[in-house]
Design an enzyme around this catalytic site. Structure first.
Site, PDB file in Angstrom:
ATOM      1  N   TYR A 172       0.839  -1.239  -0.025  1.00 23.02           N
ATOM      2  CA  TYR A 172      -0.086  -0.069  -0.079  1.00 23.02           C
ATOM      3  C   TYR A 172       0.904   1.279  -0.027  1.00 23.02           C
ATOM      4  O   TYR A 172       1.978   1.203   0.754  1.00 23.02           O
ATOM      5  CB  TYR A 172      -0.979   0.057   1.220  1.00 23.02           C
ATOM      6  CG  TYR A 172      -1.331   1.300   1.443  1.00 23.02           C
ATOM      7  CD1 TYR A 172      -0.577   2.458   2.559  1.00 23.02           C
ATOM      8  CD2 TYR A 172      -2.107   2.080   0.659  1.00 23.02           C
ATOM      9  CE1 TYR A 172      -0.740   3.793   2.537  1.00 23.02           C
ATOM     10  CE2 TYR A 172      -2.622   3.345   0.662  1.00 23.02           C
ATOM     11  CZ  TYR A 172      -1.713   4.100   1.832  1.00 23.02           C
ATOM     12  OH  TYR A 172      -2.046   5.583   1.964  1.00 23.02           O
ATOM     13  N   ASP A 223       1.456   5.630   7.675  1.00 27.64           N
ATOM     14  CA  ASP A 223      -0.012   5.175   7.593  1.00 27.64           C
ATOM     15  C   ASP A 223       0.193   3.857   7.936  1.00 27.64           C
ATOM     16  O   ASP A 223       0.673   3.116   6.770  1.00 27.64           O
ATOM     17  CB  ASP A 223      -0.408   5.583   6.314  1.00 27.64           C
ATOM     18  CG  ASP A 223      -2.188   5.321   6.360  1.00 27.64           C
ATOM     19  OD1 ASP A 223      -2.845   5.867   5.368  1.00 27.64           O
ATOM     20  OD2 ASP A 223      -2.509   4.612   6.923  1.00 27.64           O
ATOM     21  N   HIS A 225      -2.487   1.752   7.791  1.00 26.84           N
ATOM     22  CA  HIS A 225      -3.590   1.345   6.705  1.00 26.84           C
ATOM     23  C   HIS A 225      -4.121   0.224   7.224  1.00 26.84           C
ATOM     24  O   HIS A 225      -4.648  -0.669   6.498  1.00 26.84           O
ATOM     25  CB  HIS A 225      -2.902   1.087   5.356  1.00 26.84           C
ATOM     26  CG  HIS A 225      -3.791   1.586   4.507  1.00 26.84           C
ATOM     27  ND1 HIS A 225      -4.777   0.742   3.446  1.00 26.84           N
ATOM     28  CD2 HIS A 225      -4.177   2.891   3.636  1.00 26.84           C
ATOM     29  CE1 HIS A 225      -5.363   1.304   2.869  1.00 26.84           C
ATOM     30  NE2 HIS A 225      -5.064   2.762   2.812  1.00 26.84           N
ATOM     31  N   GLU A 249      -1.036   6.454  11.841  1.00 28.48           N
ATOM     32  CA  GLU A 249      -2.226   6.522  11.088  1.00 28.48           C
ATOM     33  C   GLU A 249      -3.012   4.989  10.908  1.00 28.48           C
ATOM     34  O   GLU A 249      -2.307   4.205  10.521  1.00 28.48           O
ATOM     35  CB  GLU A 249      -2.331   7.315   9.886  1.00 28.48           C
ATOM     36  CG  GLU A 249      -3.770   7.434   9.138  1.00 28.48           C
ATOM     37  CD  GLU A 249      -3.657   7.958   7.631  1.00 28.48           C
ATOM     38  OE1 GLU A 249      -2.673   8.488   7.463  1.00 28.48           O
ATOM     39  OE2 GLU A 249      -4.485   7.772   6.959  1.00 28.48           O
ATOM     40  N   ARG A 296      -9.496  12.197  11.185  1.00 33.51           N
ATOM     41  CA  ARG A 296      -9.147  12.441   9.896  1.00 33.51           C
ATOM     42  C   ARG A 296     -10.628  12.137   9.117  1.00 33.51           C
ATOM     43  O   ARG A 296     -10.394  12.930   7.824  1.00 33.51           O
ATOM     44  CB  ARG A 296      -8.328  11.189   9.425  1.00 33.51           C
ATOM     45  CG  ARG A 296      -6.986  11.515   9.650  1.00 33.51           C
ATOM     46  CD  ARG A 296      -5.878  10.529   9.327  1.00 33.51           C
ATOM     47  NE  ARG A 296      -5.832  10.088   7.889  1.00 33.51           N
ATOM     48  CZ  ARG A 296      -5.544  10.730   6.992  1.00 33.51           C
ATOM     49  NH1 ARG A 296      -5.144  12.054   7.068  1.00 33.51           N
ATOM     50  NH2 ARG A 296      -5.734  10.439   5.521  1.00 33.51           N
ATOM     51  N   GLU A 352      -3.989  16.713   4.797  1.00 30.72           N
ATOM     52  CA  GLU A 352      -3.436  15.680   3.907  1.00 30.72           C
ATOM     53  C   GLU A 352      -3.757  16.550   2.547  1.00 30.72           C
ATOM     54  O   GLU A 352      -4.438  16.881   1.932  1.00 30.72           O
ATOM     55  CB  GLU A 352      -3.951  14.517   3.904  1.00 30.72           C
ATOM     56  CG  GLU A 352      -3.496  13.464   2.658  1.00 30.72           C
ATOM     57  CD  GLU A 352      -3.769  11.783   3.034  1.00 30.72           C
ATOM     58  OE1 GLU A 352      -4.730  11.875   3.658  1.00 30.72           O
ATOM     59  OE2 GLU A 352      -3.511  11.098   2.073  1.00 30.72           O
ATOM     60  N   TRP A 415      -6.493  -4.555   3.533  1.00 28.41           N
ATOM     61  CA  TRP A 415      -5.617  -3.785   2.846  1.00 28.41           C
ATOM     62  C   TRP A 415      -5.225  -2.394   3.146  1.00 28.41           C
ATOM     63  O   TRP A 415      -6.034  -1.858   3.673  1.00 28.41           O
ATOM     64  CB  TRP A 415      -6.302  -3.691   1.173  1.00 28.41           C
ATOM     65  CG  TRP A 415      -5.341  -2.741   0.374  1.00 28.41           C
ATOM     66  CD1 TRP A 415      -4.236  -3.101  -0.196  1.00 28.41           C
ATOM     67  CD2 TRP A 415      -5.710  -1.356  -0.010  1.00 28.41           C
ATOM     68  NE1 TRP A 415      -3.710  -1.897  -0.827  1.00 28.41           N
ATOM     69  CE2 TRP A 415      -4.583  -0.988  -0.911  1.00 28.41           C
ATOM     70  CE3 TRP A 415      -6.662  -0.600   0.272  1.00 28.41           C
ATOM     71  CZ2 TRP A 415      -4.667   0.458  -1.318  1.00 28.41           C
ATOM     72  CZ3 TRP A 415      -6.596   0.723  -0.133  1.00 28.41           C
ATOM     73  CH2 TRP A 415      -5.646   0.914  -0.980  1.00 28.41           C
TER      74      TRP A 415
HETATM   75  C1  CS2 Z   1      -4.555   6.590   2.237  1.00 24.68           C
HETATM   76  C2  CS2 Z   1      -5.816   6.702   1.211  1.00 24.68           C
HETATM   77  O1  CS2 Z   1      -4.371   8.829   1.891  1.00 24.68           O
HETATM   78  C3  CS2 Z   1      -4.500   8.165   2.955  1.00 24.68           C
HETATM   79  O2  CS2 Z   1      -4.022   8.264   4.151  1.00 24.68           O
HETATM   80  O3  CS2 Z   1      -5.388   5.966   3.403  1.00 24.68           O
HETATM   81  O4  CS2 Z   1      -4.573   6.784   0.002  1.00 24.68           O
HETATM   82  C4  CS2 Z   1      -6.413   5.634   0.928  1.00 24.68           C
HETATM   83  O5  CS2 Z   1      -6.000   4.432   0.740  1.00 24.68           O
HETATM   84  C5  CS2 Z   1      -7.318   5.955  -0.258  1.00 24.68           C
HETATM   85  O6  CS2 Z   1      -7.925   7.271   0.009  1.00 24.68           O
HETATM   86  C6  CS2 Z   1      -8.453   4.964  -0.490  1.00 24.68           C
HETATM   87  O7  CS2 Z   1      -9.273   5.320  -1.603  1.00 24.68           O
HETATM   88 MG    MG Z   2      -4.810   6.841   4.980  1.00 25.55          MG
END
Ligand code: CS2
Ligand code: MG
Length: 415
Positions: A172, A223, A225, A249, A296, A352, A415
């Site tokens: 990711y 992140d 994730h 995050e 967020r 962000e 994911w």
């Molecule tokens: C991510 C995003 O920006 C972030 O912090 O978590 O890239 C996320 O994976 C996407 O917005 C999903 O569509």
């Molecule tokens: Mg994110």
């Protein structure tokens, strides 16, 4: 942007006569709701839900638009209550994204009616510009560090860093093929492999090197994730303490909000969560028990300005600050409105800002600008973002979904 008609105050002039759902794909798919009043004032709201765009477009077309025609665009709160309570099947990302698009479009219209930038409608300016963070990523630590340096040289004061995990083909957050990172890249979900042990090996080494290369001033973010269990997240958060992250995050999936107590018990690394939330109820326990430091949840997926303003005010009681999601799958319309919100909200943390593709910015002209590490919203009435519908029509929808992840034994993971 065409000359605004004379500002008219009557409800007849504010009557909604048209509501149009625009699906376009300039660089990636976006869904936009355009609302028009009898006096010819238009408002725009972002309705993009990555990988589920047509679900929201259908919800808008079938269940929102018919109810909008004839309504008074000035009745923002009552319209929000109508679509929230009136849905019966409350909450959820599709419903709350559709409601958000209406809400932001109405705030845009009413601000234009008043001839004011949107932040002035919320209570005025609290700061000069919103501190933003960019996304640095690389195939290894050295490449990631080079990308962090590039952003520092561009004037960023905060950078998120993600690097590939040795032994995993795709991770990711890591761009490939020299293109900007865009996770929704295939019509059906791309199957990726995940290994937390391999990931936990490299992340502390990444941030140790980043501090060696770039010193202590730049704010560094990461992140997780949603891919760690609470105790794994606690281990990573503790191992990152020497590198003073601005935040870690999505350290662990947050359906079980109490799970964050485990992380809190073991570490003082600040925690951020909420980009997948769509209402205050998803994070009430996290906030009132101070299990997180930044929320967020942003206006495109959580019912718009009307709901997120309540969420931010609630968070301020617990010294939790905003840190709006701002990936490329949130359109410039969302970014424009979010920046006005960021300019007003007293408990602002950071915004962000993944850069949109050039073709995206061409379809969505906007007046926000980057300087001195911050994004500055414009002073034009409304949220300052418009849409070039003729150009938008040249980019037809292109079906795409987000990847999925499996562990090395084949079991499904996050994911
Ligand atoms: C991510 C995003 O920006 C972030 O912090 O978590 O890239 C996320 O994976 C996407 O917005 C999903 O569509
Ligand atoms: Mg994110």
């Amino acid at each position: 942007m065409s000359e605004l008609p004379t500002v008219a105050g009557s409800s007849r002039d504010r009557e909604i006569v048209e509501a149009k759902v625009i699906v376009t794909c300039p660089g990636r798919n976006f869904v936009t709701l355009k609302i028009v009043t009898r006096s010819g004032i238009t408002g725009l709201g972002d309705a993009t839900l990555n990988g589920r765009e047509l679900a929201v477009a259908a919800y808008l077309q079938e269940h929102i638009v018919p109810n909008l025609i004839g309504k008074d665009a000035g009745r923002i709160e009552d319209t929000w209550q109508f679509f929230y309570r009136g849905a019966y099947w409350r909450r959820g990302p599709v419903t709350m994204t559709a409601i958000a698009a209406v809400d932001v479009a109405l705030w845009d219209i009413v601000a234009k009616l008043a001839g004011l930038p949107l932040y002035q409608m919320l209570g005025g300016r609290s700061r000069e510009g919103a501190l933003v963070y960019a996304h640095a990523n690389g195939r290894d630590i050295a490449e990631t560090s080079d990308e962090v340096r590039r952003y520092i040289e561009m004037g960023f004061r905060a950078v998120r860093a993600q690097c590939a995990v040795p032994g995993l083909a795709k991770t990711y957050g890591i761009a490939s093929g020299g293109k900007a990172y865009e996770p929704a890249e295939t019509q059906l979900p791309l199957e990726t492999l995940w290994s937390t042990p391999k990931y936990l090996e490299i992340v502390p080494k990444l941030f140790e090197q980043l501090r060696v290369d770039h010193g202590n001033d730049v704010e560094l973010l990461h992140d997780g994730h949603h891919r760690m269990t609470p105790i794994e997240a606690a281990r990573l958060a503790r191992s990152l303490e020497p590198y003073r992250l601005f935040w870690l995050e999505d350290a662990t999936p947050a359906e079980n909000q109490k799970a964050f107590e485990v992380i809190r018990q073991h570490s003082v690394t600040p925690l951020a969560v909420g980009e997948v939330f769509n209402s205050i109820w998803d994070c009430k326990h996290l906030i009132e028990n101070q299990l997180i430091d930044y929320i967020r949840t942003t206006i495109v997926h959580a019912g718009g300005i009307t709901h997120v303003r309540r969420l931010a005010d609630f968070a301020s009681l617990y010294q939790v600050r905003t840190g709006f999601h701002g990936a490329t799958d949130l359109s410039p319309v969302c970014m424009g409105a979010a920046l006005h919100f960021d300019t007003w909200v007293p408990n602002f943390g950071i915004q962000e800002w993944m850069h949109h593709a050039k073709e995206t910015d061409e379809v969505f002209p906007h007046d926000y600008q980057f300087r001195d590490g911050r994004l500055h919203c414009g002073e034009s009435p409304g949220h300052g973002v418009s849409i070039d519908e003729k150009l938008a029509a040249k980019y037809p929808y292109s079906p795409k979904q987000l990847p999925i992840a499996r562990l090395e034994d084949g079991s499904m993971w996050d994911w």
